[in-house]
Design an enzyme around this catalytic site. Sequence first.
Site, short mmCIF file in Angstrom:
data_model
loop_
_atom_site.label_atom_id
_atom_site.label_comp_id
_atom_site.label_asym_id
_atom_site.label_seq_id
_atom_site.Cartn_x
_atom_site.Cartn_y
_atom_site.Cartn_z
N HIS A 47 0.83 -1.21 0.00
CA HIS A 47 0.00 0.00 0.00
C HIS A 47 0.86 1.26 0.00
O HIS A 47 0.63 2.19 -0.80
CB HIS A 47 -0.92 -0.01 1.23
CG HIS A 47 -1.68 1.26 1.41
ND1 HIS A 47 -2.92 1.48 0.84
CD2 HIS A 47 -1.38 2.41 2.10
CE1 HIS A 47 -3.35 2.69 1.17
NE2 HIS A 47 -2.44 3.27 1.94
N GLU A 48 1.86 1.31 0.87
CA GLU A 48 2.68 2.52 0.98
C GLU A 48 3.54 2.72 -0.27
O GLU A 48 3.68 3.85 -0.77
CB GLU A 48 3.56 2.45 2.22
CG GLU A 48 2.79 2.36 3.54
CD GLU A 48 1.82 3.51 3.75
OE1 GLU A 48 2.03 4.59 3.16
OE2 GLU A 48 0.84 3.33 4.49
N GLU B 201 -6.10 6.69 -1.41
CA GLU B 201 -5.99 5.56 -0.50
C GLU B 201 -6.59 4.30 -1.13
O GLU B 201 -6.02 3.21 -1.04
CB GLU B 201 -6.68 5.88 0.82
CG GLU B 201 -6.01 6.98 1.63
CD GLU B 201 -4.58 6.66 2.00
OE1 GLU B 201 -4.29 5.47 2.30
OE2 GLU B 201 -3.74 7.58 2.00
#
Length: 269
Positions: free
Chosen positions: A134-135, A195
């Site tokens: 995700h990051e 996100e």
Amino acid sequence: MKKVVMILLVFMGVIACKTNPFTGQKVLNFYPNSQIFPTAFAQYDQFLEENKVITGTEDARMITKTGQRIAAAAERWLTANGYPGYLQDYKWEYNLVNDETVNAWCMPGGKIVFYTGILPICQGETGVAVVMGHEVAHALADHGAQRMSAGTLQQLGAVAGNVAIQDEQKRNIFNQAYGIGSQVGVMLPFSRSHETEADRIGLQIMAIAGYNPDEAAELWKRMKANSGGAAPPEFLSTHPSNDTRIANLSQWAPLAKEEAAKFGVTSFE
């Protein structure tokens, strides 16, 4: 002055587009890597100097190992999909920092920090891969530069309104309405979309790296339990709600496995 500001807004919006390789969509971005990366690298180095970095431990080695696998998977995908050399200016670095905050982040250009506080929720390497994917996805999709670009346009919009409105009372009303409206109606949804995009890209990358994407929804169930339900309404948040993320990740996990199969990855850990 008003005409100059409006022309600048239109000009920047038209020319400042870059293609997101993972979605194929044009995105607003007028801050090139050559401008963003050196600043990010300097800020990262300063952060490491001011915080306790953990080295030589099993956890620290796990962070580095997982990060390297995720970065390699991203490069495989990008090369296979017509973006060779996309990561040539990235300087990957993975550090574990002694801090009980439940968080991790990746700066533009591949500078990553995991806090020790998130490791109990990760519950091992696959959980770390969920967070890492995700990051890293934020950095791959240039979300930092996009946020800066959107922020610049938001500021220019405020300037244009203040130049156009001569009456002080009306100008004050405009500033209040514009501040709330642009934040809740534009900037927060913009952040939530990033996100969500990072969740989907990260899921795909972790699967190509050989990690089980089914674990992503499970990790967010643990994140939800850890938060104790303490979260603002989704429309006032920079992030999707835990329930939204869990539902999305559960839906996308089979698709991530299908994408991994294209690279010969059919078993996961």
